[in-house]
Design a protein around this motif. Structure first.
Motif, PDB file in Angstrom:
ATOM      1  N   ASN A   1      -2.475 -49.188  -1.048  1.00 44.61           N
ATOM      2  CA  ASN A   1      -1.932 -49.211  -2.560  1.00 44.61           C
ATOM      3  C   ASN A   1      -2.721 -50.528  -3.044  1.00 44.61           C
ATOM      4  OD1 ASN A   1       0.227 -47.220  -3.207  1.00 44.61           O
ATOM      5  ND2 ASN A   1       0.937 -48.299  -1.146  1.00 44.61           N
TER       6      ASN A   1
ATOM      7  N   PHE B   1       7.966 -56.313  -9.443  1.00 46.39           N
ATOM      8  CA  PHE B   1       7.440 -54.806  -9.683  1.00 46.39           C
ATOM      9  C   PHE B   1       7.585 -54.134  -8.339  1.00 46.39           C
ATOM     10  CE2 PHE B   1       4.186 -51.514  -9.511  1.00 46.39           C
ATOM     11  CZ  PHE B   1       4.768 -50.589 -10.293  1.00 46.39           C
ATOM     12  N   HIS B   2       7.221 -54.961  -7.437  1.00 44.67           N
ATOM     13  CA  HIS B   2       7.253 -54.083  -5.792  1.00 44.67           C
ATOM     14  C   HIS B   2       8.656 -54.042  -5.434  1.00 44.67           C
ATOM     15  CE1 HIS B   2       2.814 -55.104  -4.611  1.00 44.67           C
ATOM     16  NE2 HIS B   2       2.952 -53.831  -5.223  1.00 44.67           N
TER      17      HIS B   2
ATOM     18  N   THR C   1      11.260 -53.845  -7.441  1.00 46.80           N
ATOM     19  CA  THR C   1      11.939 -52.451  -8.157  1.00 46.80           C
ATOM     20  C   THR C   1      11.445 -51.228  -7.591  1.00 46.80           C
ATOM     21  OG1 THR C   1      11.809 -54.117  -9.948  1.00 46.80           O
ATOM     22  CG2 THR C   1      12.298 -51.863 -10.603  1.00 46.80           C
ATOM     23  N   GLN C   2      10.227 -51.261  -7.517  1.00 40.44           N
ATOM     24  CA  GLN C   2       9.445 -50.053  -7.397  1.00 40.44           C
ATOM     25  C   GLN C   2      10.062 -49.506  -5.897  1.00 40.44           C
ATOM     26  OE1 GLN C   2       5.256 -50.373  -6.202  1.00 40.44           O
ATOM     27  NE2 GLN C   2       4.762 -48.558  -7.160  1.00 40.44           N
ATOM     28  N   ARG C   3      10.294 -50.480  -4.899  1.00 39.68           N
ATOM     29  CA  ARG C   3      10.599 -49.965  -3.637  1.00 39.68           C
ATOM     30  C   ARG C   3      12.095 -50.197  -3.529  1.00 39.68           C
ATOM     31  NH1 ARG C   3       5.670 -52.710   0.063  1.00 39.68           N
ATOM     32  NH2 ARG C   3       6.332 -54.171  -1.251  1.00 39.68           N
ATOM     33  N   THR C   4      12.965 -50.084  -4.207  1.00 33.27           N
ATOM     34  CA  THR C   4      14.338 -50.369  -3.942  1.00 33.27           C
ATOM     35  C   THR C   4      14.886 -49.567  -2.927  1.00 33.27           C
ATOM     36  OG1 THR C   4      14.593 -51.325  -6.182  1.00 33.27           O
ATOM     37  CG2 THR C   4      16.608 -50.619  -4.906  1.00 33.27           C
TER      38      THR C   4
ATOM     39  N   GLN D   1      13.217 -47.885  -0.731  1.00 37.51           N
ATOM     40  CA  GLN D   1      12.510 -48.105   0.629  1.00 37.51           C
ATOM     41  C   GLN D   1      13.016 -49.142   1.187  1.00 37.51           C
ATOM     42  OE1 GLN D   1       8.600 -50.024   1.915  1.00 37.51           O
ATOM     43  NE2 GLN D   1       8.033 -48.384   0.621  1.00 37.51           N
TER      44      GLN D   1
ATOM     45  N   ASP E   1       3.694 -45.226   2.165  1.00 38.99           N
ATOM     46  CA  ASP E   1       2.485 -45.854   2.624  1.00 38.99           C
ATOM     47  C   ASP E   1       2.046 -46.122   4.020  1.00 38.99           C
ATOM     48  OD1 ASP E   1       2.620 -46.648  -0.301  1.00 38.99           O
ATOM     49  OD2 ASP E   1       3.511 -48.378   0.123  1.00 38.99           O
TER      50      ASP E   1
END
Lengths: 402, 246
Positions: free
Chosen positions: A13, A302-303, A305-308, A310, B97
Motif C-alpha cells: 500500500n 486515516f490508517h 479509521t481504515q484499519r479499525t 484489523q 496486506d
C-alpha cells in the motif's frame, strides 16, 4: 508486527506512505537549508563589531545660509554635546560605521602601482573618535590633537602623516609582520605611517567582505552636512537622545538637525535584509513543519479509521495496547526514515545548487543529522495520538459485522 | 475447560440499559464441541466476546482452563487470549496486506515465540488445512472458503485450548460451508474444544451439544451427537491435510 511483515504491508500500500515520505524529504531539504541560511544571517547580525553600539548616538546636522560658519558650528556643537551630563565623548566623522554609508579606498604595503591594492573602509575623525565609538586600540597610539585639523570641502586634503588601521587590515597588508610604524601607500603612492592598531572594528557596509579592513585618518570633516558620533554612559542612551536633539536645536539656528538616531537603529537598518530573510525563512519553515505534522497526523488517523477492524482483530489475537502503539509508531518511523534518507540526498542537492548559484557557503553537514533527529521526534509526536487512538480500539470490534 | 457462573453483561448509554446476558451459567468440557444458537439479539455475540475475553462482564465468575479470568487486566487478558483461545470469525478477519504465512504469524509474534518455532507451526497449520503451497499468496488471491481455512490455520497454529467460531460459515456458500464444517469436525475429533456461535440449526446440529439463548439466558440445551459419532479423527500436528481441497 515484525519489521518484515510491516515492510511488506507498506510496500503493498505504498501510495500514501510514499507521498508522506516525499513530503518529509522535501521538508527536510528545505528546512535544513533554510535553517543553515538563518543561522548564518543570525551569526552575521550578532558578530562583534568592536564598537560600543548600545551606547552610541549619531546626529546628522546640516548648515545653511551664506554666512554659515561650519567650523565654529562644529566646534560649538561638540563642546555643547560634551557638556551634557552623561556624555562620555563626541567627535565629528565623515561616516558612521555600520550605517551602510561610507567611503572606501585601496591601500598597499609597498609603493608599487602594479600591486593590487587592498580594499579598505576609510574614516576621518578626531583624537576623540576612538572614545566616541568605544573602540579599543590594541597597540600604538591614538592621534595627537595637533594632528587633527578641520577638513573643508575647499581645502587640500593632502596625505595624512599618520593613520590607525585595524588588525585585519594590518594582516592583509603585511601578513605576520608587525604593521606598527610601517608606511601604507594610497593610490597616489603617498605614504602615511601606521601609528596605532585597532584590535577589531567594523566599517560602514555590513555586507562587504572587507568589512573589518578599516583605515582611520585624523581630521574633522567640516562639510555642509556633518555627522556627530556621541558615546554616553551605559544605560543613558535613550534618556539623552532627546536632550541632545533639543540642546543642539536651540543652540544654533543656522543649521538643522536632520536626524538623531542610535547606532543600534542604524545598524539594524543595515541588517534589515538579513533580518527579513531570517524571518521569512522562519515562517516558511514553521508552515512547512506544521503542514508535514498535519499530513502525518492525517495519514495516521486515516490508517486508524481504515484499519479499525484489523486493529480489533489483532487485539483479539493477543496484541496488547502497547503492541498496537508500537506497530503504528514503527510504521511511522519507517516512513519518516525513508523520507529522511531521500531528504538527505535532496538536502545536499539543494545545498549544492544554492552554493553554486548564489555563492552561499557550503552547508555544514552537522545540520543533517540534527534535522533528521528533529524530524523523527516531530513525526513520532505527530503519530502518537493516532497510535494511542488505535490502541483504544476494543478487541470486540473483531466480532462486529461492520 | 470452561465454566461460566451467573454471568451478567449490561450495555449502558445515557438513556437506556440493555441486558445482554442475564445470569448466564454454562460449562464446557475439554474436547467438547458445542454450538450456541439463538435469534438475533439473544446475546450470542456478547456470549462469544465474553468467552473469548474480548469483553468484560459485570457479575459472575468465569473459569477458563482452571484459571479465574474474571479479574484479569487488559494486558493479561490479551496474553491469555493469545495462549488459550483460537478465533474463527465470520468475515475471516485476515489482514489483507499480509500473505498467508504472515497472517498466521501475527498471533505467534505477539506470543514472542522464536522464529524457527513460528515457522514450523505456520507450515504445519497450513499443511493441516491444505494450503501449504499458497503460503506466499495474499488473502485476496483466495476464495472465501480458502480464506476461512487460513483463519482456521491461524487459530490452530497457536495450539489453543479452545476454538471459538463466530458464524464460521456465514459468509460462505453452502458447499464451502459444509467443507469448513467438515474441517471443524475433524479438528474437534483431534481433541480440540470448540465453541461455535451460529444461527443456522443445520450447522448447529453438527456439534455435540446445542445451547439455545434467548434474551441473554440459556433457554434450552440439547445433546446432538455423542463422541462415538464424531467423524474420523485426524492428528493436527502431522503433515496429513485435514482437507484436501475446498
Amino acid at each position: 508486527m515484525g519489521f518484515g511483515p510491516m515492510m511488506s504491508s507498506l510496500l503493498r500500500n505504498k501510495t500514501g506512505p510514499l507521498l508522506v515520505a516525499l513530503q518529509i524529504a522535501v521538508t527536510l531539504a528545505i528546512v535544513i537549508n533554510s535553517l543553515f541560511i538563518i543561522m548564518q544571517r543570525v551569526e552575521k547580525m550578532n558578530r562583534p563589531t568592536g564598537i560600543d553600539v548600545d551606547n552610541v548616538i549619531v546626529t546628522y546636522v546640516r548648515g545653511f545660509g551664506e554666512d554659515f560658519d561650519v567650523v565654529s558650528s562644529i566646534t560649538n556643537d561638540i563642546d555643547l554635546i560634551k557638556s551634557i551630563s552623561g556624555v562620555v565623548a563626541a567627535t565629528v566623522s565623515n561616516h558612521v560605521p555600520l550605517s551602510g554609508s561610507g567611503s572606501g579606498t585601496g591601500l598597499r604595503a609597498v609603493a608599487d602601482e602594479t600591486i593590487t591594492p587592498i580594499g579598505v573602509g576609510r574614516f576621518r575623525w578626531s583624537e576623540e573618535g576612538l572614545d566616541a565609538m568605544g573602540i579599543e586600540l590594541s597597540r600604538g597610539r591614538n592621534f595627537y590633537p595637533q594632528e587633527v585639523n578641520y577638513i573643508l570641502p575647499t581645502s587640500e586634503n593632502g596625505t595624512p602623516p599618520s593613520v590607525l588601521i585595524t588588525q585585519d587590515l594590518a594582516e592583509s597588508l603585511f601578513g605576520e609582520e608587525d604593521a606598527l610604524g610601517k608606511p601604507v601607500y594610497w593610490g597616489d603612492m603617498e605614504a602615511s605611517t601606521v601609528v596605532g592598531i585597532i584590535g577589531h572594528m567594523h566599517g560602514s557596509w555590513v555586507t562587504w567582505d572587507k568589512l573589518t579592513n578599516v583605515v582611520i585618518q585624523p581630521g574633522k570633516p567640516a562639510y555642509t552636512t556633518n555627522k556627530y558620533i556621541i558615546r554616553v554612559e551605559p544605560g543613558m542612551r535613550d534618556e539623552l537622545l532627546p536632550v541632545i536633539e533639543q540642546k543642539l536645536g536651540e543652540s544654533n539656528r543656522q543649521r538643522v538637525i536632520k536626524r538623531v538616531s542610535t547606532l543600534e537603529d542604524l545598524a539594524a537598518r543595515s541588517y534589515q535584509q538579513d533580518r527579513g530573510t531570517a524571518i521569512i525563512l522562519s515562517i516558511v519553515i514553521s508552515l512547512l513543519i506544521g503542514l508535514t505534522v498535519l499530513v502525518i497526523v492525517g495519514l495516521s488517523s486515516f490508517h486508524v479509521t481504515q484499519r479499525t477492524k484489523q486493529i480489533g482483530t489483532r487485539r483479539a489475537l493477543g496484541a496488547r495496547r502497547i503492541d498496537i502503539i508500537k506497530q503504528f509508531m514503527l510504521e511511522n518511523w519507517l516512513v519518516t526514515t525513508a523520507g529522511a534518507l531521500l531528504g538527505a540526498l535532496l538536502t545536499f542537492a539543494l545545498a549544492y545548487w544554492l552554493e553554486v548559484s548564489f555563492e552561499l557557503p557550503r552547508l555544514d553537514w552537522r545540520f543533517l543529522p540534527a534535522g533528521i533527529v528533529t524530524l523523527w521526534v516531530m513525526s513520532s509526536l505527530a503519530a502518537f495520538e493516532p497510535a494511542r487512538r488505535a490502541a483504544s480500539v476494543p478487541p470486540a470490534v473483531a466480532t462486529r459485522s461492520v | 475447560m470452561l465454566q461460566m457462573t451467573q454471568i451478567k453483561k449490561v450495555y449502558r448509554t445515557e438513556l437506556i440499559e440493555t441486558h445482554a446476558l442475564r445470569e448466564l451459567s454454562l460449562s464446557v468440557n475439554e474436547g467438547e464441541f458445542i454450538a450456541v444458537t439463538g435469534p438475533s439479539g439473544s446475546g450470542k455475540t456478547t456470549f462469544l466476546n465474553i468467552v473469548g475475553l474480548l469483553e468484560t462482564f459485570e457479575h459472575g465468575t468465569y473459569m477458563l482452563d482452571g484459571k479465574d479470568v474474571s479479574r484479569l487486566n487488559d494486558d493479561d487478558r490479551s496474553a491469555f487470549r493469545n495462549q488459550k483461545i483460537g478465533f474463527i470469525f465470520q468475515s475471516f478477519n485476515l489482514i489483507p496486506d499480509l500473505n498467508l504465512f504472515e497472517n498466521i504469524d501475527v498471533p505467534l509474534r505477539y506470543r514472542g515465540l522464536p522464529a524457527g518455532d513460528r515457522k514450523q507451526r505456520i507450515e504445519n497449520a497450513l499443511e493441516t488445512v491444505g494450503l501449504a503451497s499458497r503460503m506466499r499468496h495474499i488473502p485476496a488471491q483466495l476464495s472465501g472458503g480458502q480464506q476461512q481455512r487460513v483463519a482456521i490455520a491461524r487459530a490452530l497454529a497457536g495450539d489453543p485450548k479452545v476454538l471459538l467460531a463466530d458464524e464460521p460459515t456465514g459468509n460462505l456458500d453452502t458447499t464451502m460451508a459444509h467443507q469448513v464444517m467438515d474441517l471443524l469436525e475433524q479438528i474437534h475429533a483431534a481433541g480440540t474444544t470448540i465453541v461455535m456461535v451460529t444461527h443456522d440449526p443445520e450447522l448447529a446440529n453438527r456439534a455435540e451439544r446445542n445451547i439455545h439463548l434467548i434474551d441473554g439466558r440459556v433457554s434450552g440445551e440439547e445433546f446432538v451427537h455423542s463422541q462415538d459419532e464424531i467423524p474420523q479423527a485426524v492428528k493436527l500436528n502431522g503433515s496429513e491435510p485435514l482437507v484436501a481441497q475446498l
